[in-house]
Design a protein around this motif. Sequence first.
Motif, PDB file in Angstrom:
ATOM      1  N   LEU A  39       0.486  -1.177  -0.345  1.00 60.55           N
ATOM      2  CA  LEU A  39       0.129   0.301   0.096  1.00 60.55           C
ATOM      3  C   LEU A  39       0.816   1.698  -0.223  1.00 60.55           C
ATOM      4  CD1 LEU A  39      -2.891  -0.960   2.780  1.00 60.55           C
ATOM      5  CD2 LEU A  39      -3.296  -0.723   0.058  1.00 60.55           C
ATOM      6  N   TRP A  40       2.084   1.253   0.472  1.00 59.39           N
ATOM      7  CA  TRP A  40       2.261   2.372   0.984  1.00 59.39           C
ATOM      8  C   TRP A  40       3.790   2.552  -0.847  1.00 59.39           C
ATOM      9  CZ3 TRP A  40       8.254   2.257   0.969  1.00 59.39           C
ATOM     10  CH2 TRP A  40       8.924   4.338   0.855  1.00 59.39           C
ATOM     11  N   LEU A  41       4.059   1.998  -1.107  1.00 59.32           N
ATOM     12  CA  LEU A  41       4.457   1.420  -2.264  1.00 59.32           C
ATOM     13  C   LEU A  41       3.573   2.309  -3.418  1.00 59.32           C
ATOM     14  CD1 LEU A  41       6.900  -1.750  -2.832  1.00 59.32           C
ATOM     15  CD2 LEU A  41       7.191   1.066  -2.354  1.00 59.32           C
ATOM     16  N   GLU A  42       2.271   2.356  -3.140  1.00 63.35           N
ATOM     17  CA  GLU A  42       1.375   2.142  -4.766  1.00 63.35           C
ATOM     18  C   GLU A  42       1.094   3.501  -4.235  1.00 63.35           C
ATOM     19  OE1 GLU A  42      -2.369   0.143  -3.615  1.00 63.35           O
ATOM     20  OE2 GLU A  42      -1.164  -1.660  -4.664  1.00 63.35           O
ATOM     21  N   ASP A  43       0.967   4.067  -3.410  1.00 65.50           N
ATOM     22  CA  ASP A  43       0.311   5.562  -2.448  1.00 65.50           C
ATOM     23  C   ASP A  43       1.706   6.661  -3.226  1.00 65.50           C
ATOM     24  OD1 ASP A  43      -0.746   7.968  -1.976  1.00 65.50           O
ATOM     25  OD2 ASP A  43      -0.281   7.070  -0.280  1.00 65.50           O
ATOM     26  N   ALA A  44       3.582   5.753  -3.026  1.00 67.75           N
ATOM     27  CA  ALA A  44       3.874   6.734  -3.894  1.00 67.75           C
ATOM     28  C   ALA A  44       4.595   7.506  -4.575  1.00 67.75           C
ATOM     29  CB  ALA A  44       5.615   5.523  -2.667  1.00 67.75           C
ATOM     30  N   ASP A  45       4.525   8.407  -4.662  1.00 71.24           N
ATOM     31  CA  ASP A  45       5.188   9.349  -5.840  1.00 71.24           C
ATOM     32  C   ASP A  45       6.012   8.694  -7.209  1.00 71.24           C
ATOM     33  OD1 ASP A  45       2.521  10.243  -5.958  1.00 71.24           O
ATOM     34  OD2 ASP A  45       3.514  12.034  -5.067  1.00 71.24           O
ATOM     35  N   ILE A  46       6.630   8.401  -7.727  1.00 76.64           N
ATOM     36  CA  ILE A  46       7.900   8.150  -8.097  1.00 76.64           C
ATOM     37  C   ILE A  46       8.655   8.974  -8.954  1.00 76.64           C
ATOM     38  CG2 ILE A  46       9.554   6.507  -9.306  1.00 76.64           C
ATOM     39  CD1 ILE A  46       7.884   4.774  -8.316  1.00 76.64           C
ATOM     40  N   ASP A  47       9.801   9.800  -8.546  1.00 84.91           N
ATOM     41  CA  ASP A  47      10.564  11.304  -9.249  1.00 84.91           C
ATOM     42  C   ASP A  47      11.693  10.404  -9.687  1.00 84.91           C
ATOM     43  OD1 ASP A  47      10.655  13.502 -10.628  1.00 84.91           O
ATOM     44  OD2 ASP A  47      10.429  14.363  -9.006  1.00 84.91           O
ATOM     45  N   PHE A  48      12.212  10.248 -10.687  1.00 85.30           N
ATOM     46  CA  PHE A  48      13.705   9.923 -10.821  1.00 85.30           C
ATOM     47  C   PHE A  48      15.158  11.239 -10.901  1.00 85.30           C
ATOM     48  CE2 PHE A  48      11.472   5.636 -11.745  1.00 85.30           C
ATOM     49  CZ  PHE A  48      12.190   4.994 -11.323  1.00 85.30           C
ATOM     50  N   GLN A  49      14.059  12.312 -11.861  1.00 83.78           N
ATOM     51  CA  GLN A  49      14.583  13.399 -11.751  1.00 83.78           C
ATOM     52  C   GLN A  49      16.188  12.905 -13.394  1.00 83.78           C
ATOM     53  OE1 GLN A  49      13.807  16.343  -9.872  1.00 83.78           O
ATOM     54  NE2 GLN A  49      12.871  15.623  -8.856  1.00 83.78           N
ATOM     55  N   LEU A  50      14.990  12.345 -13.950  1.00 84.18           N
ATOM     56  CA  LEU A  50      16.619  12.192 -14.744  1.00 84.18           C
ATOM     57  C   LEU A  50      15.879  13.159 -16.350  1.00 84.18           C
ATOM     58  CD1 LEU A  50      16.967   8.759 -15.026  1.00 84.18           C
ATOM     59  CD2 LEU A  50      18.426  10.476 -14.228  1.00 84.18           C
ATOM     60  N   ASP A  51      16.470  13.340 -16.707  1.00 90.87           N
ATOM     61  CA  ASP A  51      16.389  14.143 -17.982  1.00 90.87           C
ATOM     62  C   ASP A  51      17.098  13.454 -19.018  1.00 90.87           C
ATOM     63  OD1 ASP A  51      15.422  15.553 -20.223  1.00 90.87           O
ATOM     64  OD2 ASP A  51      17.010  17.340 -19.538  1.00 90.87           O
ATOM     65  N   PRO A  52      16.538  13.103 -20.060  1.00 82.12           N
ATOM     66  CA  PRO A  52      16.653  12.194 -20.792  1.00 82.12           C
ATOM     67  C   PRO A  52      17.669  12.586 -22.019  1.00 82.12           C
ATOM     68  CG  PRO A  52      14.870  11.797 -21.879  1.00 82.12           C
ATOM     69  CD  PRO A  52      14.591  13.133 -20.096  1.00 82.12           C
ATOM     70  N   LYS A  53      17.695  14.210 -21.879  1.00 79.94           N
ATOM     71  CA  LYS A  53      18.096  14.894 -23.538  1.00 79.94           C
ATOM     72  C   LYS A  53      19.419  14.972 -22.427  1.00 79.94           C
ATOM     73  CE  LYS A  53      14.197  16.627 -25.101  1.00 79.94           C
ATOM     74  NZ  LYS A  53      12.835  17.677 -25.060  1.00 79.94           N
ATOM     75  N   GLN A  54      20.185  15.566 -21.075  1.00 80.12           N
ATOM     76  CA  GLN A  54      21.486  15.575 -21.425  1.00 80.12           C
ATOM     77  C   GLN A  54      22.353  13.748 -20.875  1.00 80.12           C
ATOM     78  OE1 GLN A  54      20.371  17.496 -17.116  1.00 80.12           O
ATOM     79  NE2 GLN A  54      20.394  19.742 -17.839  1.00 80.12           N
ATOM     80  N   THR A  55      22.946  14.333 -21.708  1.00 76.90           N
ATOM     81  CA  THR A  55      23.931  12.739 -20.998  1.00 76.90           C
ATOM     82  C   THR A  55      24.728  13.551 -21.010  1.00 76.90           C
ATOM     83  OG1 THR A  55      23.988  12.258 -23.507  1.00 76.90           O
ATOM     84  CG2 THR A  55      22.210  11.141 -22.480  1.00 76.90           C
TER      85      THR A  55
END
Length: 63
Positions: A39-55
């Motif tokens: 339940l905690w994992l389903e409610d958690a917001d996942i934000d990876f902070q990744l921009d695929p354009k920046q390599t």
Amino acid sequence: MRRIFWLICFLGTYLWMMSTGKEHLILTKGKAIYSMIILWLEDADIDFQLDPKQTKKKSQRWD
């Protein structure tokens, strides 16, 4: 050494659980903890902070 330690801990827990008859208690508590985590994992917001354009290019320097 760690494998032996964990093997002894799990074997001791298993023997204690089977000899005292508390397997139903352990299973119900385990299921409750598992459902709380799900339940905690389903409610958690996942934000990876990744921009695929920046390599980041690898440095070609040999120091």
